[in-house]
Design a protein around this motif. Structure first.
Motif, PDB file in Angstrom:
ATOM      1  N   UNK A 225     -22.297  61.387 -13.900  1.00 12.77           N
ATOM      2  CA  UNK A 225     -22.541  60.707 -15.165  1.00 12.77           C
ATOM      3  C   UNK A 225     -21.361  59.821 -15.539  1.00 12.77           C
ATOM      4  N   UNK A 226     -21.686  58.701 -16.130  1.00  8.79           N
ATOM      5  CA  UNK A 226     -20.669  57.775 -16.629  1.00  8.79           C
ATOM      6  C   UNK A 226     -20.949  57.545 -18.104  1.00  8.79           C
ATOM      7  N   UNK A 227     -19.923  57.710 -18.920  1.00  6.96           N
ATOM      8  CA  UNK A 227     -20.053  57.403 -20.343  1.00  6.96           C
ATOM      9  C   UNK A 227     -19.351  56.078 -20.618  1.00  6.96           C
ATOM     10  N   UNK A 228     -20.010  55.235 -21.393  1.00  7.48           N
ATOM     11  CA  UNK A 228     -19.487  53.901 -21.695  1.00  7.48           C
ATOM     12  C   UNK A 228     -19.399  53.718 -23.205  1.00  7.48           C
ATOM     13  N   UNK A 229     -18.252  53.235 -23.662  1.00  8.58           N
ATOM     14  CA  UNK A 229     -18.059  52.997 -25.089  1.00  8.58           C
ATOM     15  C   UNK A 229     -17.539  51.576 -25.272  1.00  8.58           C
ATOM     16  N   UNK A 230     -18.313  50.762 -26.004  1.00  6.73           N
ATOM     17  CA  UNK A 230     -17.926  49.377 -26.263  1.00  6.73           C
ATOM     18  C   UNK A 230     -17.161  49.274 -27.574  1.00  6.73           C
ATOM     19  N   UNK A 231     -16.375  48.221 -27.663  1.00  3.26           N
ATOM     20  CA  UNK A 231     -15.677  47.890 -28.904  1.00  3.26           C
ATOM     21  C   UNK A 231     -15.395  46.405 -28.917  1.00  3.26           C
ATOM     22  N   UNK A 232     -15.085  45.875 -30.098  1.00  5.49           N
ATOM     23  CA  UNK A 232     -14.627  44.503 -30.190  1.00  5.49           C
ATOM     24  C   UNK A 232     -15.605  43.505 -30.763  1.00  5.49           C
ATOM     25  N   UNK A 233     -16.803  43.926 -31.094  1.00 11.85           N
ATOM     26  CA  UNK A 233     -17.745  42.985 -31.687  1.00 11.85           C
ATOM     27  C   UNK A 233     -17.332  42.599 -33.099  1.00 11.85           C
ATOM     28  N   UNK A 234     -18.079  41.646 -33.673  1.00 11.72           N
ATOM     29  CA  UNK A 234     -17.774  41.234 -35.029  1.00 11.72           C
ATOM     30  C   UNK A 234     -18.413  39.919 -35.366  1.00 11.72           C
ATOM     31  N   UNK A 235     -17.947  39.343 -36.471  1.00 13.05           N
ATOM     32  CA  UNK A 235     -18.446  38.070 -36.975  1.00 13.05           C
ATOM     33  C   UNK A 235     -17.390  36.999 -36.743  1.00 13.05           C
ATOM     34  N   UNK A 236     -17.805  35.875 -36.183  1.00 13.74           N
ATOM     35  CA  UNK A 236     -16.875  34.790 -35.903  1.00 13.74           C
ATOM     36  C   UNK A 236     -17.599  33.465 -36.116  1.00 13.74           C
ATOM     37  N   UNK A 237     -16.854  32.443 -36.467  1.00  8.90           N
ATOM     38  CA  UNK A 237     -17.437  31.115 -36.630  1.00  8.90           C
ATOM     39  C   UNK A 237     -17.641  30.458 -35.266  1.00  8.90           C
ATOM     40  N   UNK A 238     -18.570  29.531 -35.222  1.00  9.56           N
ATOM     41  CA  UNK A 238     -18.804  28.783 -33.989  1.00  9.56           C
ATOM     42  C   UNK A 238     -17.499  28.139 -33.520  1.00  9.56           C
ATOM     43  N   UNK A 239     -17.265  28.215 -32.224  1.00 10.34           N
ATOM     44  CA  UNK A 239     -16.033  27.705 -31.652  1.00 10.34           C
ATOM     45  C   UNK A 239     -14.934  28.743 -31.545  1.00 10.34           C
ATOM     46  N   UNK A 240     -15.130  29.873 -32.172  1.00 11.21           N
ATOM     47  CA  UNK A 240     -14.130  30.938 -32.153  1.00 11.21           C
ATOM     48  C   UNK A 240     -14.220  31.806 -30.916  1.00 11.21           C
ATOM     49  N   UNK A 241     -13.411  32.859 -30.915  1.00 10.87           N
ATOM     50  CA  UNK A 241     -13.317  33.755 -29.763  1.00 10.87           C
ATOM     51  C   UNK A 241     -13.420  35.207 -30.194  1.00 10.87           C
ATOM     52  N   UNK A 242     -13.939  36.017 -29.282  1.00 13.65           N
ATOM     53  CA  UNK A 242     -13.957  37.468 -29.436  1.00 13.65           C
ATOM     54  C   UNK A 242     -13.703  38.083 -28.065  1.00 13.65           C
ATOM     55  N   UNK A 243     -13.167  39.286 -28.081  1.00 12.40           N
ATOM     56  CA  UNK A 243     -12.951  40.023 -26.840  1.00 12.40           C
ATOM     57  C   UNK A 243     -13.624  41.381 -26.958  1.00 12.40           C
ATOM     58  N   UNK A 244     -14.574  41.629 -26.084  1.00 15.68           N
ATOM     59  CA  UNK A 244     -15.255  42.918 -26.028  1.00 15.68           C
ATOM     60  C   UNK A 244     -14.613  43.789 -24.961  1.00 15.68           C
TER      61      UNK A 244
END
Length: 125
Positions: free
Chosen positions: A1-20
């Motif tokens: 079994x592999x457990x996966x946990x994501x983080x890093x989402x959110x709200x950003x304006x067009x042209x911006x950046x996010x890192x998941x």
């Protein structure tokens, strides 16, 4: 079994950046493909990018090439998705996935056995 946990989402304006980020636990990832998929409201879940844990081969859907970069950190058992120049059409729930897909299935939902809970990315215009 592999457990996966994501983080890093959110709200950003067009042209911006996010890192998941997606942290895996449960077993060694040697030989696995780690993928990112996304699902927008009213649409099917679609492939975004993946990376082979051993060797680091990467694949991207055409719509994100040149804007998104997938990478892995072996020491931290983490795969990341750096998203630049975000567009409103990138808005979706992003899911991390792990599996042993064949070469014909690396972009398919069915090629992956393990999934995270998802993280929301919203890009405002």
């Amino acid at each position: 079994q592999v457990q996966l946990v994501e983080s890093g989402g959110g709200l950003v304006q067009a042209g911006g950046s996010l890192r998941l980020s997606c942290t895996a636990s449960g077993r060694t990832l040697s030989g696995y493909y780690m993928g990112w998929f996304r699902q927008a409201p009213g649409k099917e879940r679609e492939f975004v990018a993946c990376i082979r844990w051993s060797g680091g081969n990467t694949y991207y859907v055409d719509s994100v090439k040149g804007r998104f970069t997938i990478s892995r950190d072996n020491a931290k058992n983490t795969v990341s998705l750096q998203m630049n120049s975000l567009k409103p059409e990138d808005t979706a729930v992003y899911y991390c996935a792990a599996g042993y897909p064949s070469s014909l299935r690396i972009t398919m939902n069915g090629g992956y056995n393990y999934w995270g809970q998802g993280t929301q990315v919203t890009v405002s215009s």
